[in-house]
Write a protein that holds these residues in place. Structure first.
Motif, short mmCIF file in Angstrom:
data_model
loop_
_atom_site.label_atom_id
_atom_site.label_comp_id
_atom_site.label_asym_id
_atom_site.label_seq_id
_atom_site.Cartn_x
_atom_site.Cartn_y
_atom_site.Cartn_z
N ILE A 204 0.74 -1.33 -0.17
CA ILE A 204 0.04 0.01 0.01
C ILE A 204 0.78 1.25 0.16
N THR A 205 2.16 1.08 -0.09
CA THR A 205 3.12 2.25 -0.26
C THR A 205 3.95 2.28 -1.75
N PRO A 206 4.26 3.46 -2.11
CA PRO A 206 5.13 3.54 -3.13
C PRO A 206 6.59 2.86 -2.90
N PRO A 207 7.48 2.49 -3.84
CA PRO A 207 8.67 1.79 -3.42
C PRO A 207 9.88 2.82 -3.04
N ASP A 208 9.57 3.74 -2.08
CA ASP A 208 10.68 4.32 -1.38
C ASP A 208 10.80 4.28 -0.03
N ILE A 209 11.77 3.99 0.61
CA ILE A 209 11.87 3.61 2.10
C ILE A 209 11.33 4.59 3.05
N MET A 210 11.15 5.73 2.61
CA MET A 210 10.59 6.79 3.72
C MET A 210 9.09 6.43 3.87
N SER A 211 8.37 6.29 2.64
CA SER A 211 6.97 5.99 2.81
C SER A 211 6.70 4.57 3.27
N HIS A 212 7.54 3.59 3.09
CA HIS A 212 7.48 2.24 3.69
C HIS A 212 7.65 2.23 5.22
N LEU A 213 8.49 3.00 5.66
CA LEU A 213 8.74 3.36 7.14
C LEU A 213 7.67 3.95 7.78
N LEU A 214 7.10 4.87 7.02
CA LEU A 214 5.91 5.57 7.51
C LEU A 214 4.61 4.80 7.79
N VAL A 215 4.66 3.80 7.00
CA VAL A 215 3.41 2.76 7.22
C VAL A 215 3.86 1.62 8.28
N THR A 216 5.06 1.13 7.92
CA THR A 216 5.51 0.10 8.85
C THR A 216 5.63 0.21 10.40
N VAL A 217 6.37 1.19 10.60
CA VAL A 217 6.45 1.60 11.86
C VAL A 217 5.18 1.69 12.81
N PRO A 218 4.25 2.51 12.29
CA PRO A 218 2.96 2.71 13.08
C PRO A 218 2.14 1.11 13.06
N LEU A 219 2.49 0.26 12.12
CA LEU A 219 1.82 -0.83 12.27
C LEU A 219 2.39 -1.94 13.11
N LEU A 220 3.50 -1.80 13.31
CA LEU A 220 4.52 -2.49 14.39
C LEU A 220 4.21 -2.05 15.84
N ILE A 221 3.97 -0.94 15.84
CA ILE A 221 3.66 -0.03 17.25
C ILE A 221 2.25 -0.50 17.72
N LEU A 222 1.32 -0.51 16.65
CA LEU A 222 -0.05 -1.06 16.90
C LEU A 222 -0.01 -2.60 17.22
N TYR A 223 0.83 -3.30 16.69
CA TYR A 223 0.76 -4.60 17.23
C TYR A 223 1.27 -4.85 18.79
N GLU A 224 2.31 -4.24 19.00
CA GLU A 224 2.76 -4.05 20.48
C GLU A 224 1.77 -3.56 21.25
N ILE A 225 1.06 -2.64 20.84
CA ILE A 225 0.00 -2.14 21.71
C ILE A 225 -0.88 -3.10 21.86
N SER A 226 -1.19 -3.88 20.86
CA SER A 226 -2.34 -4.88 20.96
C SER A 226 -1.86 -5.78 22.16
N ILE A 227 -0.68 -6.42 22.04
CA ILE A 227 0.00 -7.21 22.90
C ILE A 227 -0.33 -6.79 24.44
N ALA A 228 0.08 -5.61 24.65
CA ALA A 228 -0.01 -4.88 25.79
C ALA A 228 -1.63 -4.88 26.50
N ILE A 229 -2.41 -4.42 25.36
CA ILE A 229 -3.81 -4.55 25.87
C ILE A 229 -4.38 -5.79 25.99
N SER A 230 -3.87 -6.51 25.19
CA SER A 230 -4.49 -8.12 25.29
C SER A 230 -3.98 -8.59 26.75
N LYS A 231 -2.87 -8.31 27.22
CA LYS A 231 -2.59 -8.75 28.55
C LYS A 231 -3.77 -8.53 29.50
N ILE A 232 -4.16 -7.36 29.53
CA ILE A 232 -5.22 -7.10 30.52
C ILE A 232 -6.26 -7.63 30.18
#
Length: 256
Positions: A204-232
């Motif tokens: 879902i991003t164009p083939p440049d590293i900046m756009s890829h990071l702008l999407v990938t990093v929030p998705l990984l953070i979302l997953y880690e947040i999901s783990i923390a919330i799921s523990k509760i």
């Protein structure tokens, strides 16, 4: 009558009533969206990257199609809390009381996360994507001639998936609260989840590293947040299961 005791015909009748209610709210949403569509279209056109690139109409029906698409999009957003509530109402009789109360509270959070995902995509990702495309066109020595229909189709393709992706914390918390998954399981498959999210970001991003990071990093953070919330949620699930077992034991002793 308990939902578990309903016949197949009665289940179908219940689904039909809920679908009718959703359809009525959706129609009302369409009526209200007629007044909201025009200012929203003007707002979505006011992109910084489009200041020197006016949008064009290549077919006579393009303005009408855009107007209808925005109206339907707004009507869907307006109706989405009702859809979620009707889904919850349909499955809730099969849940225990604590599970019903817990899952009902997820509906407003789900709606907020949907709007947050769309906002993130439009205000953060979309400008970078447009800048990349326009810059690439300049490097190739061509002048972009963007049609309004193509512009809005591309905009919806970029933003709507993020509204769905941002449901990840609520979805995982929901399944954890019902005991279908555990935080330990999510930690165990973390590397596979990361790879999947990395792949989604690549699509879902164009083939440049900046756009890829702008999407990938929030998705990984979302997953880690999901783990923390799921523990509760998992701790609450264990407490609810323990309480339920004690109540069942007490009922069994009383019956004996």
């Amino acid at each position: 009558m308990n939902s578990k005791d309903l016949t197949v015909i009665e289940h179908i009748e219940e689904i039909r009533k809920r679908l009718w209610l959703v359809a009525i709210v959706f129609i009302l949403g369409i009526v209200g969206s007629f007044f909201l569509a025009k200012p929203l279209i003007h707002f979505l056109q006011a992109n910084e990257q489009m200041e020197n690139l006016p949008l064009n109409v290549f077919q006579v029906t393009d303005p009408v199609m855009i107007y209808l698409k925005v109206i339907l999009f707004l009507a869907f957003v307006i109706t989405s809390p009702v859809i979620l509530y009707q889904l919850w109402s349909f499955v809730s009789p099969g849940l225990h009381e604590t599970e019903r109360r817990a899952t009902l509270s997820y509906i407003p959070y789900s709606f907020i996360l949907f709007l947050a995902g769309i906002s993130f995509s439009y205000f953060v990702l979309f400008p970078f994507v447009m800048k990349f495309m326009i810059t690439l066109a300049g490097d190739l020595g061509v002048t972009p001639l963007i049609g309004i229909n193509d512009y809005f189709n591309f905009l919806f393709q970029i933003t709507l998936p993020f509204g769905v992706i941002f449901q990840l914390p609520v979805a995982l918390l929901f399944f954890t609260r019902l005991g279908f998954i555990t935080p330990m399981m999510m930690v165990k498959v973390r590397k596979y989840a990361y790879f999947g999210l990395f792949t989604i970001a690549a699509f879902i991003t164009p083939p440049d590293i900046m756009s890829h990071l702008l999407v990938t990093v929030p998705l990984l953070i979302l997953y880690e947040i999901s783990i923390a919330i799921s523990k509760i949620g998992y701790r609450k699930y264990l407490k609810a299961e323990q309480k339920r077992q004690i109540e069942e034991q007490q009922e069994s002793l009383q019956s004996n």
